[in-house]
Design an enzyme around this catalytic site. Sequence first.
Site, PDB file in Angstrom:
ATOM      1  N   LYS A   1     -21.861  -1.956   0.292  1.00 50.49           N
ATOM      2  CA  LYS A   1     -22.254  -0.875  -0.634  1.00 50.49           C
ATOM      3  C   LYS A   1     -23.732  -0.585  -0.491  1.00 50.49           C
ATOM      4  CE  LYS A   1     -24.608  -3.648  -3.663  1.00 50.49           C
ATOM      5  NZ  LYS A   1     -26.050  -3.626  -3.874  1.00 50.49           N
TER       6      LYS A   1
ATOM      7  N   ASP B   1     -21.443  -7.521  -8.807  1.00 49.26           N
ATOM      8  CA  ASP B   1     -21.067  -6.474  -7.849  1.00 49.26           C
ATOM      9  C   ASP B   1     -19.637  -6.637  -7.320  1.00 49.26           C
ATOM     10  OD1 ASP B   1     -23.615  -5.471  -8.071  1.00 49.26           O
ATOM     11  OD2 ASP B   1     -24.301  -6.185  -6.110  1.00 49.26           O
TER      12      ASP B   1
HETATM   13  O1  C5P Z   1     -23.972 -11.370 -10.962  1.00 50.20           O
HETATM   14  P1  C5P Z   1     -24.601 -11.970  -9.772  1.00 50.20           P
HETATM   15  O2  C5P Z   1     -24.239 -13.411  -9.575  1.00 50.20           O
HETATM   16  O3  C5P Z   1     -24.408 -11.188  -8.523  1.00 50.20           O
HETATM   17  O4  C5P Z   1     -26.147 -11.921 -10.036  1.00 50.20           O
HETATM   18  C1  C5P Z   1     -27.057 -12.673  -9.272  1.00 50.20           C
HETATM   19  C2  C5P Z   1     -28.362 -12.761 -10.041  1.00 50.20           C
HETATM   20  O5  C5P Z   1     -28.988 -11.469 -10.086  1.00 50.20           O
HETATM   21  C3  C5P Z   1     -28.243 -13.180 -11.487  1.00 50.20           C
HETATM   22  O6  C5P Z   1     -28.248 -14.567 -11.613  1.00 50.20           O
HETATM   23  C4  C5P Z   1     -29.477 -12.553 -12.105  1.00 50.20           C
HETATM   24  O7  C5P Z   1     -30.614 -13.318 -11.806  1.00 50.20           O
HETATM   25  C5  C5P Z   1     -29.612 -11.263 -11.336  1.00 50.20           C
HETATM   26  N1  C5P Z   1     -28.978 -10.121 -12.018  1.00 50.20           N
HETATM   27  C6  C5P Z   1     -29.567  -9.588 -13.156  1.00 50.20           C
HETATM   28  N2  C5P Z   1     -28.991  -8.539 -13.785  1.00 50.20           N
HETATM   29  C7  C5P Z   1     -27.861  -7.976 -13.304  1.00 50.20           C
HETATM   30  C8  C5P Z   1     -27.241  -8.478 -12.138  1.00 50.20           C
HETATM   31  C9  C5P Z   1     -27.835  -9.563 -11.518  1.00 50.20           C
HETATM   32  O8  C5P Z   1     -30.608 -10.080 -13.598  1.00 50.20           O
HETATM   33  N3  C5P Z   1     -27.332  -6.949 -13.931  1.00 50.20           N
END
Ligand code: C5P
Length: 303
Positions: free
Chosen positions: A16, A143
């Site tokens: 993406k 994501d």
């Molecule tokens: O959700 P995911 O594991 O992909 O997110 C990885 C990191 O990115 C989270 O631990 C956080 O630090 C950051 N993040 C965030 N806000 C979001 C998505 C991700 O702060 N909406």
Amino acid sequence: MTETATETVTVRVPAKVNVQLAVGAARPDGFHDLANVFLAVGLYDEVTVTAADELRVTCAGPDAGQVPLDRTNLAARAALALAGRHGIEAAVHLHIAKDIPVAGGMAGGSADGAGALLACDTLWGTGASRAELLDICAGLGSDVPFSLIGGAALGTGRGEKLTALEVGGTFHWVFAMADRGLSTPAVFREFDRLAEGRAIPAPVASQPLLDALAKGDPEALAAAVSNDLQPAALSLFPELADTLAAGRAAGALAALVSGSGPTTAFLAGDAGSAERVAGVLRASGTCRTVRTAAGPAAGATVI
Ligand code: C5P
């Protein structure tokens, strides 16, 4: 999903690019509220699942050495999550044929999670509903739900609450991969550091951007793309400014960091322009590899 007696299932999952990534202030849980406009593009990982004695992950591809093969891999976590819900033992071999850059801001790990989930659901004949699959995806990462549905969508909340968007044409992109990755949490931390002392508005989707997508108009889309994580990614990886400048000079309609980076994304007017921009970027010495890909692309699909 339907019952199946297949012994091996392969699922293809797209990368993406975020055509808009509006980031709000950090929430009490550490995540950030987003208005995140995802566009799936035609760069793919393939996840193949085969019945085995125990859970095992392998990976092939140019970046395979950077992919963890233990239970932290999102593909393994997806298999375990589905198996746990349905009282199945996750005894499978998951093989990832990786073409999406690792730690590149293109949702490569999320793609593998969504792909493994659909592949295991198909292999085991679990019959999970779309809603259950999306729920498991949201538990794996912000994501991952989008990797399952593909196309184009607005993600709100931490990015996992999706509304599918109409796209009225094909957009042609060039992606420049950097010679190292960037950690998404580190880029969000840098966003927080840069934002210190400033009031951060609530993130909202840009109407001109949604209109440009709906019309399939690359010039209008180029005028509307934005990424609030770009200053943070550039702060941690200043050389990306040279790649962005090289792509702009080559005639890209827009140049931006993809998600949390460090992959940079360049929008072109048509397939021919994309190839020309790609050629100039390849010769610029400002990136490791250059790829072209069009979007929207379909989400996770059994092949
Ligand atoms: O959700 P995911 O594991 O992909 O997110 C990885 C990191 O990115 C989270 O631990 C956080 O630090 C950051 N993040 C965030 N806000 C979001 C998505 C991700 O702060 N909406």
